[in-house]
Design an enzyme around this catalytic site. Structure first.
Site, PDB file in Angstrom:
ATOM      1  N   ARG A  87       0.907  -1.224  -0.064  1.00 17.05           N
ATOM      2  CA  ARG A  87       0.055   0.151   0.000  1.00 17.05           C
ATOM      3  C   ARG A  87       0.997   1.215  -0.065  1.00 17.05           C
ATOM      4  O   ARG A  87       1.805   1.414   0.796  1.00 17.05           O
ATOM      5  CB  ARG A  87      -0.980  -0.184   1.250  1.00 17.05           C
ATOM      6  CG  ARG A  87      -1.672   1.399   1.190  1.00 17.05           C
ATOM      7  CD  ARG A  87      -2.802   1.416   2.453  1.00 17.05           C
ATOM      8  NE  ARG A  87      -3.978   0.698   1.956  1.00 17.05           N
ATOM      9  CZ  ARG A  87      -5.106   0.865   2.417  1.00 17.05           C
ATOM     10  NH1 ARG A  87      -5.501   1.589   3.433  1.00 17.05           N
ATOM     11  NH2 ARG A  87      -6.251   0.130   1.783  1.00 17.05           N
ATOM     12  N   HIS A 116      -7.353   0.717  -6.773  1.00 19.28           N
ATOM     13  CA  HIS A 116      -7.602  -0.131  -5.336  1.00 19.28           C
ATOM     14  C   HIS A 116      -8.052  -1.550  -5.862  1.00 19.28           C
ATOM     15  O   HIS A 116      -9.500  -1.674  -5.315  1.00 19.28           O
ATOM     16  CB  HIS A 116      -8.327   0.884  -4.276  1.00 19.28           C
ATOM     17  CG  HIS A 116      -8.381   0.160  -2.951  1.00 19.28           C
ATOM     18  ND1 HIS A 116      -7.652  -1.028  -2.442  1.00 19.28           N
ATOM     19  CD2 HIS A 116      -8.978   0.523  -1.804  1.00 19.28           C
ATOM     20  CE1 HIS A 116      -7.985  -1.158  -1.263  1.00 19.28           C
ATOM     21  NE2 HIS A 116      -8.735  -0.237  -0.858  1.00 19.28           N
ATOM     22  N   GLN A 157     -10.463  -3.949  -3.505  1.00 19.09           N
ATOM     23  CA  GLN A 157     -11.696  -3.198  -2.982  1.00 19.09           C
ATOM     24  C   GLN A 157     -12.482  -3.450  -3.709  1.00 19.09           C
ATOM     25  O   GLN A 157     -13.793  -4.028  -3.192  1.00 19.09           O
ATOM     26  CB  GLN A 157     -11.408  -1.695  -2.737  1.00 19.09           C
ATOM     27  CG  GLN A 157     -12.808  -0.894  -2.273  1.00 19.09           C
ATOM     28  CD  GLN A 157     -13.096  -1.323  -0.888  1.00 19.09           C
ATOM     29  OE1 GLN A 157     -12.361  -1.161   0.105  1.00 19.09           O
ATOM     30  NE2 GLN A 157     -14.271  -1.758  -0.668  1.00 19.09           N
ATOM     31  N   ASP A 191     -17.142   7.527  -1.779  1.00 20.46           N
ATOM     32  CA  ASP A 191     -15.879   7.324  -1.237  1.00 20.46           C
ATOM     33  C   ASP A 191     -15.380   8.992  -0.507  1.00 20.46           C
ATOM     34  O   ASP A 191     -16.214   9.827  -0.962  1.00 20.46           O
ATOM     35  CB  ASP A 191     -14.777   6.958  -1.935  1.00 20.46           C
ATOM     36  CG  ASP A 191     -13.507   6.637  -1.261  1.00 20.46           C
ATOM     37  OD1 ASP A 191     -13.337   6.563   0.146  1.00 20.46           O
ATOM     38  OD2 ASP A 191     -12.484   6.631  -1.889  1.00 20.46           O
ATOM     39  N   CYS A 239     -16.753   2.397   0.554  1.00 23.81           N
ATOM     40  CA  CYS A 239     -15.467   1.353   0.759  1.00 23.81           C
ATOM     41  C   CYS A 239     -14.856   1.875   2.201  1.00 23.81           C
ATOM     42  O   CYS A 239     -14.194   0.593   2.631  1.00 23.81           O
ATOM     43  CB  CYS A 239     -14.247   1.749  -0.172  1.00 23.81           C
ATOM     44  SG  CYS A 239     -13.798   3.425  -0.174  1.00 23.81           S
ATOM     45  N   ARG A 250     -14.066  -7.969   2.064  1.00 23.77           N
ATOM     46  CA  ARG A 250     -12.665  -7.834   1.993  1.00 23.77           C
ATOM     47  C   ARG A 250     -11.858  -9.206   2.037  1.00 23.77           C
ATOM     48  O   ARG A 250     -11.143  -9.584   1.251  1.00 23.77           O
ATOM     49  CB  ARG A 250     -12.254  -6.665   2.596  1.00 23.77           C
ATOM     50  CG  ARG A 250     -12.813  -5.403   2.181  1.00 23.77           C
ATOM     51  CD  ARG A 250     -12.560  -4.796   0.819  1.00 23.77           C
ATOM     52  NE  ARG A 250     -10.898  -4.777   0.629  1.00 23.77           N
ATOM     53  CZ  ARG A 250     -10.096  -3.999   1.143  1.00 23.77           C
ATOM     54  NH1 ARG A 250     -10.472  -2.984   1.551  1.00 23.77           N
ATOM     55  NH2 ARG A 250      -8.812  -3.768   0.884  1.00 23.77           N
TER      56      ARG A 250
HETATM   57  N1  NVA Z   1     -10.023   7.127  -1.741  1.00 23.48           N
HETATM   58  C1  NVA Z   1      -9.562   6.315  -0.406  1.00 23.48           C
HETATM   59  C2  NVA Z   1      -9.839   5.164  -0.099  1.00 23.48           C
HETATM   60  C3  NVA Z   1      -9.679   4.754   1.217  1.00 23.48           C
HETATM   61  C4  NVA Z   1      -9.837   3.174   1.144  1.00 23.48           C
HETATM   62  C5  NVA Z   1      -8.124   6.775  -0.237  1.00 23.48           C
HETATM   63  O1  NVA Z   1      -7.368   6.458  -0.924  1.00 23.48           O
HETATM   64  O2  NVA Z   1      -7.679   7.204   0.971  1.00 23.48           O
HETATM   65  N1   CP Z   2     -11.406   0.278   2.368  1.00 26.91           N
HETATM   66  C1   CP Z   2     -10.166   0.248   2.856  1.00 26.91           C
HETATM   67  O1   CP Z   2      -9.041  -0.229   1.882  1.00 26.91           O
HETATM   68  O2   CP Z   2     -10.200   0.538   4.238  1.00 26.91           O
HETATM   69  P1   CP Z   2      -8.757   0.812   5.100  1.00 26.91           P
HETATM   70  O3   CP Z   2      -7.953   1.811   4.339  1.00 26.91           O
HETATM   71  O4   CP Z   2      -9.018   0.796   6.387  1.00 26.91           O
HETATM   72  O5   CP Z   2      -7.694  -0.429   4.531  1.00 26.91           O
END
Ligand code: NVA
Ligand code: CP
Length: 307
Positions: free
Chosen positions: A103, A130, A133, A222, A262, A290
């Site tokens: 990540r 992502h 997800q 989101d 999400c 997930r």
């Molecule tokens: N768009 C958000 C998704 C988090 C799961 C981010 O990248 O922070």
């Molecule tokens: N939806 C998601 O990826 O959540 P986290 O950022 O908590 O892993």
């Protein structure tokens, strides 16, 4: 053969559908099904350069339920790409572990890791997409509606990494996907064009939020500013308020439409608590899935790797 999941474009339509079927089977079987030892003896490096609740916990639990072990690595352990090159890190980790999960901010960094590792690499979120997800999200939609392609999905809000993964999915598997957003918060327009040009799905971009949600059976949103761009929060709140998912916008969608997010959510901004906690919300199933979808991803990559 070593394969990765850096983007949903990496997999074919059949592979994505097989993964979704396996995920549903894994969910039905529970943690002590016939797959419980399939990853016995395998180790996974989970590298997080951004925060996570769902992704970290669901991957760690999923790997453990399949008999494998995982290690959680952050910038406090090693700063990917700073202490040594990404390529060197990928090559060294490949000598120890059976899969690398990342990540991070830059999608190119995740790609570099994939190109230089000899074990499978999974994208657990980059600024660009992502994929894990969206597989869990599609699984959740399939649990609620029999025919995925006949279930209009409307995403309202910022044109971010979640939208990009929906567009990647739409380029492979038939869906009916509408993005409702402001002209200053657009997703990558080349990707929008690519997913339209593929001709697999119906993809639309609409600026009027009420028009965008018309006929939608899924309303998805989101956060308006993703991790790494929180300085844009105030500007985004002004631009995107008309795209908030609330009871008014829900009343404009198809009767009985389901609500997806999400998570994590910024309650009162992209979605109201009334809707997020309301009877049409399926966000907790989405979060649970997930776990099941990622177990399927791990098994598919491991089976390809061993074959
Ligand atoms: N768009 C958000 C998704 C988090 C799961 C981010 O990248 O922070
Ligand atoms: N939806 C998601 O990826 O959540 P986290 O950022 O908590 O892993």
């Amino acid at each position: 053969m070593k394969r990765d999941l850096l983007s949903l474009q990496d997999w074919t339509q059949q592979e994505l559908l097989d993964c979704l079927s396996l995920a549903a089977e894994l969910k039905a079987l529970g943690p002590i099904g016939p797959y419980r030892n399939e990853l016995a003896g395998r180790s996974y490096a989970l590298i997080f350069q951004k925060n996570s609740l769902r992704t970290r916990v669901s991957f760690e639990v999923g790997i453990s339920e399949l008999g494998g072990s995982s290690m959680y690595l952050t910038d406090q352990d090693f700063k990917l790409g700073e202490r040594e090159s990404v390529a060197d890190t990928a090559k060294v980790l490949s000598r120890y572990v059976d899969g690398i999960l990342i990540r991070t901010y830059s999608h190119n960094l995740a790609k570099e890791l994939g190109e230089n590792s000899s074990v499978p690499v999974i994208n657990m979120l980059t600024d660009f997409c992502h994929p894990c997800q969206i597989l869990a999200d599609v699984m959740t939609i399939q649990e609620n509606f029999k025919d995925l392609s006949a279930t209009p999905i409307c995403y309202l809000g910022d044109g971010n990494n979640i939208v990009h993964s929906w567009l990647n999915f739409a380029s492979r598997v038939p869906i009916n996907f509408t993005i409702g957003t402001n002209e200053r918060t657009l997703p990558d327009l080349e990707l929008v064009e690519y997913s339209k040009r593929k001709g697999v799905s119906e993809v639309k971009l609409i600026y009027d939020p009420v028009e965008a949600v018309q006929d939608a059976k899924i309303l998805y949103t989101d956060v308006w500013s993703s991790m790494g761009e929180k300085e844009k929060t105030n500007e985004r709140r002004q631009l995107l308020m008309p795209y908030q998912i609330n009871s008014h916008i829900l009343s404009k969608a198809a009767p009985g439409a389901k609500i997806m997010h999400c998570l994590p959510a910024e309650r009162g901004w992209e979605i109201t608590s009334e809707v997020l906690d309301g009877p049409q919300s399926i966000v907790l199933d989405q979060a649970e899935n997930r776990l099941h979808a990622q177990k399927a991803i791990l098994l598919m990559l491991d089976r390809w790797f061993r074959s």
